[in-house]
Design an enzyme around this catalytic site. Sequence first.
Site, PDB file in Angstrom:
ATOM      1  N   GLY A   1      -1.177   1.472   9.534  1.00  0.00           N
ATOM      2  CA  GLY A   1      -0.492   1.271  10.811  1.00  0.00           C
ATOM      3  C   GLY A   1      -1.346   0.762  11.958  1.00  0.00           C
ATOM      4  O   GLY A   1      -0.935   0.829  13.116  1.00  0.00           O
TER       5      GLY A   1
ATOM      6  N   MET B   1     -12.148   4.294  -0.911  1.00  0.00           N
ATOM      7  CA  MET B   1     -12.865   4.514   0.354  1.00  0.00           C
ATOM      8  C   MET B   1     -13.537   5.871   0.246  1.00  0.00           C
ATOM      9  O   MET B   1     -13.149   6.843   0.899  1.00  0.00           O
ATOM     10  CB  MET B   1     -11.870   4.436   1.526  1.00  0.00           C
ATOM     11  CG  MET B   1     -11.400   3.008   1.794  1.00  0.00           C
ATOM     12  SD  MET B   1      -9.916   2.939   2.825  1.00  0.00           S
ATOM     13  CE  MET B   1      -8.669   3.202   1.575  1.00  0.00           C
TER      14      MET B   1
ATOM     15  N   HIS C   1      -8.174   1.067  -4.277  1.00  0.00           N
ATOM     16  CA  HIS C   1      -9.132   0.812  -3.198  1.00  0.00           C
ATOM     17  C   HIS C   1      -9.854   2.119  -2.878  1.00  0.00           C
ATOM     18  O   HIS C   1      -9.283   3.009  -2.249  1.00  0.00           O
ATOM     19  CB  HIS C   1      -8.341   0.277  -1.987  1.00  0.00           C
ATOM     20  CG  HIS C   1      -9.177   0.026  -0.772  1.00  0.00           C
ATOM     21  ND1 HIS C   1      -8.637  -0.152   0.492  1.00  0.00           N
ATOM     22  CD2 HIS C   1     -10.534  -0.087  -0.605  1.00  0.00           C
ATOM     23  CE1 HIS C   1      -9.606  -0.359   1.362  1.00  0.00           C
ATOM     24  NE2 HIS C   1     -10.768  -0.319   0.734  1.00  0.00           N
TER      25      HIS C   1
ATOM     26  N   HIS D   1      -1.133  -1.257  -4.216  1.00  0.00           N
ATOM     27  CA  HIS D   1      -2.422  -0.923  -3.607  1.00  0.00           C
ATOM     28  C   HIS D   1      -2.505   0.588  -3.405  1.00  0.00           C
ATOM     29  O   HIS D   1      -1.636   1.187  -2.769  1.00  0.00           O
ATOM     30  CB  HIS D   1      -2.526  -1.662  -2.266  1.00  0.00           C
ATOM     31  CG  HIS D   1      -3.864  -1.585  -1.611  1.00  0.00           C
ATOM     32  ND1 HIS D   1      -4.933  -2.369  -1.990  1.00  0.00           N
ATOM     33  CD2 HIS D   1      -4.305  -0.822  -0.578  1.00  0.00           C
ATOM     34  CE1 HIS D   1      -5.973  -2.094  -1.213  1.00  0.00           C
ATOM     35  NE2 HIS D   1      -5.626  -1.153  -0.351  1.00  0.00           N
TER      36      HIS D   1
ATOM     37  N   SER E   1       0.832  -1.210   0.000  1.00  0.00           N
ATOM     38  CA  SER E   1       0.000   0.000   0.000  1.00  0.00           C
ATOM     39  C   SER E   1       0.861   1.251   0.000  1.00  0.00           C
ATOM     40  O   SER E   1       1.633   1.505   0.921  1.00  0.00           O
ATOM     41  CB  SER E   1      -0.916   0.028   1.217  1.00  0.00           C
ATOM     42  OG  SER E   1      -1.493   1.320   1.319  1.00  0.00           O
TER      43      SER E   1
ATOM     44  N   ASP F   1      -4.743   3.538  -1.936  1.00  0.00           N
ATOM     45  CA  ASP F   1      -5.841   3.852  -1.018  1.00  0.00           C
ATOM     46  C   ASP F   1      -6.362   5.264  -1.236  1.00  0.00           C
ATOM     47  O   ASP F   1      -5.686   6.231  -0.912  1.00  0.00           O
ATOM     48  CB  ASP F   1      -5.341   3.724   0.425  1.00  0.00           C
ATOM     49  CG  ASP F   1      -5.175   2.275   0.849  1.00  0.00           C
ATOM     50  OD1 ASP F   1      -6.158   1.518   0.740  1.00  0.00           O
ATOM     51  OD2 ASP F   1      -4.068   1.915   1.288  1.00  0.00           O
TER      52      ASP F   1
ATOM     53  N   MET G   1     -11.673  -6.170   4.861  1.00  0.00           N
ATOM     54  CA  MET G   1     -10.857  -5.259   5.674  1.00  0.00           C
ATOM     55  C   MET G   1     -10.520  -5.932   7.002  1.00  0.00           C
ATOM     56  O   MET G   1     -11.413  -6.415   7.705  1.00  0.00           O
ATOM     57  CB  MET G   1     -11.613  -3.951   5.947  1.00  0.00           C
ATOM     58  CG  MET G   1     -11.776  -3.038   4.742  1.00  0.00           C
ATOM     59  SD  MET G   1     -10.236  -2.536   3.927  1.00  0.00           S
ATOM     60  CE  MET G   1      -9.348  -1.717   5.253  1.00  0.00           C
TER      61      MET G   1
ATOM     62  N   ASP H   1      -6.655  -6.615   3.995  1.00  0.00           N
ATOM     63  CA  ASP H   1      -6.021  -5.296   4.014  1.00  0.00           C
ATOM     64  C   ASP H   1      -6.072  -4.704   5.417  1.00  0.00           C
ATOM     65  O   ASP H   1      -7.148  -4.472   5.946  1.00  0.00           O
ATOM     66  CB  ASP H   1      -6.776  -4.400   3.019  1.00  0.00           C
ATOM     67  CG  ASP H   1      -6.222  -2.978   2.935  1.00  0.00           C
ATOM     68  OD1 ASP H   1      -5.131  -2.721   3.483  1.00  0.00           O
ATOM     69  OD2 ASP H   1      -6.884  -2.142   2.302  1.00  0.00           O
TER      70      ASP H   1
ATOM     71  N   MET I   1      -9.059   8.040  -0.198  1.00  0.00           N
ATOM     72  CA  MET I   1      -9.945   8.387   0.926  1.00  0.00           C
ATOM     73  C   MET I   1     -10.487   9.797   0.736  1.00  0.00           C
ATOM     74  O   MET I   1      -9.743  10.704   0.369  1.00  0.00           O
ATOM     75  CB  MET I   1      -9.159   8.331   2.233  1.00  0.00           C
ATOM     76  CG  MET I   1      -8.448   7.016   2.459  1.00  0.00           C
ATOM     77  SD  MET I   1      -7.551   7.059   4.022  1.00  0.00           S
ATOM     78  CE  MET I   1      -6.816   5.425   4.030  1.00  0.00           C
TER      79      MET I   1
HETATM   80  C1  DX5 Z   1      -6.619   1.351   5.486  1.00  0.00           C
HETATM   81  C2  DX5 Z   1      -6.054   1.034   4.115  1.00  0.00           C
HETATM   82  C3  DX5 Z   1      -4.953   0.062   4.112  1.00  0.00           C
HETATM   83  C4  DX5 Z   1      -3.741   0.454   4.907  1.00  0.00           C
HETATM   84  C5  DX5 Z   1      -2.836  -0.711   5.089  1.00  0.00           C
HETATM   85  O1  DX5 Z   1      -7.752   2.130   5.337  1.00  0.00           O
HETATM   86  O2  DX5 Z   1      -7.080   0.529   3.304  1.00  0.00           O
HETATM   87  O3  DX5 Z   1      -4.587  -0.265   2.778  1.00  0.00           O
HETATM   88  O4  DX5 Z   1      -3.051   1.502   4.324  1.00  0.00           O
HETATM   89  O5  DX5 Z   1      -1.760  -0.269   5.827  1.00  0.00           O
HETATM   90  P1  DX5 Z   1      -1.082  -1.149   6.959  1.00  0.00           P
HETATM   91  O6  DX5 Z   1      -0.469  -2.316   6.262  1.00  0.00           O
HETATM   92  O7  DX5 Z   1      -0.073  -0.204   7.498  1.00  0.00           O
HETATM   93  O8  DX5 Z   1      -2.129  -1.536   7.936  1.00  0.00           O
HETATM   94 ZN    ZN Z   2      -6.551  -0.352   1.335  1.00  0.00          ZN
END
Ligand code: DX5
Ligand code: ZN
Length: 216
Positions: free
Chosen positions: A143, A66, A64, A31, A6, A33, A135, A174, A35
Amino acid sequence: MKISPSLLAADFKKLGEEVARITAAGAEMLHLDVMDGNFVPNMSFGPDVIKAIRPVSDIFFDVHLMIDRPERYIDKFIAAGADGVTIHFESTEQPAEVLKAIRAAGKKAGLSISPDTPAEAIEKLLPLADMVLVMTVYPGFGGQKLIPAQLEKAQKVRNMLDAKGLTAVDVQADGGIGLGNLSDVLAHGINVVVAGTAVFGAPDPAAVIAEMRKLA
Ligand code: DX5
Ligand code: ZN
């Protein structure tokens, strides 16, 4: 196993270099993300950033979303270079139509469920998905710690897919995945693993990816 690091955990000062580095390390996917500050309480980046890094690598761009009502933006993410687009079941009133639109554009359609959504909620939609993203944390931040009960749910999704003969569909997990829990993750019917902090947060991401392979 396919590994999808990611980019959220990468150094945003040098995104291009980070993408090149992860490509050279042999990850199957990247990946991304996205948001919007509404569907999740955080913001990240949008299609223009994806478009900017697209020329750096021909790795599979695993986007992804969100965001609320993703139907408004599917075309933009595909035009920006997405190879697969994953939407959240909870983010739209028309998940079937959105999944169909992604496939109609020739891209892989992903369907994600947040921790509070049961596997059964998406059963009817499974024939429209190329990938199901379970998820393993509440979406919004990298993190976090993996929620073990979500692995049972991923196994349930895999069982539902098998029962329908949909054996080619990927099951992705994820959130909170690293070397310490990867074996457990893979024992739950999951074949695509997202890892942000574990990969990009390490001094040598390529070494982490190599270690992950040894556990698969
Ligand atoms: C959370 C994201 C994940 C996240 C994963 O909303 O969808 O992809 O960044 O990061 P780690 O591996 O740090 O949990
Ligand atoms: Zn993600």
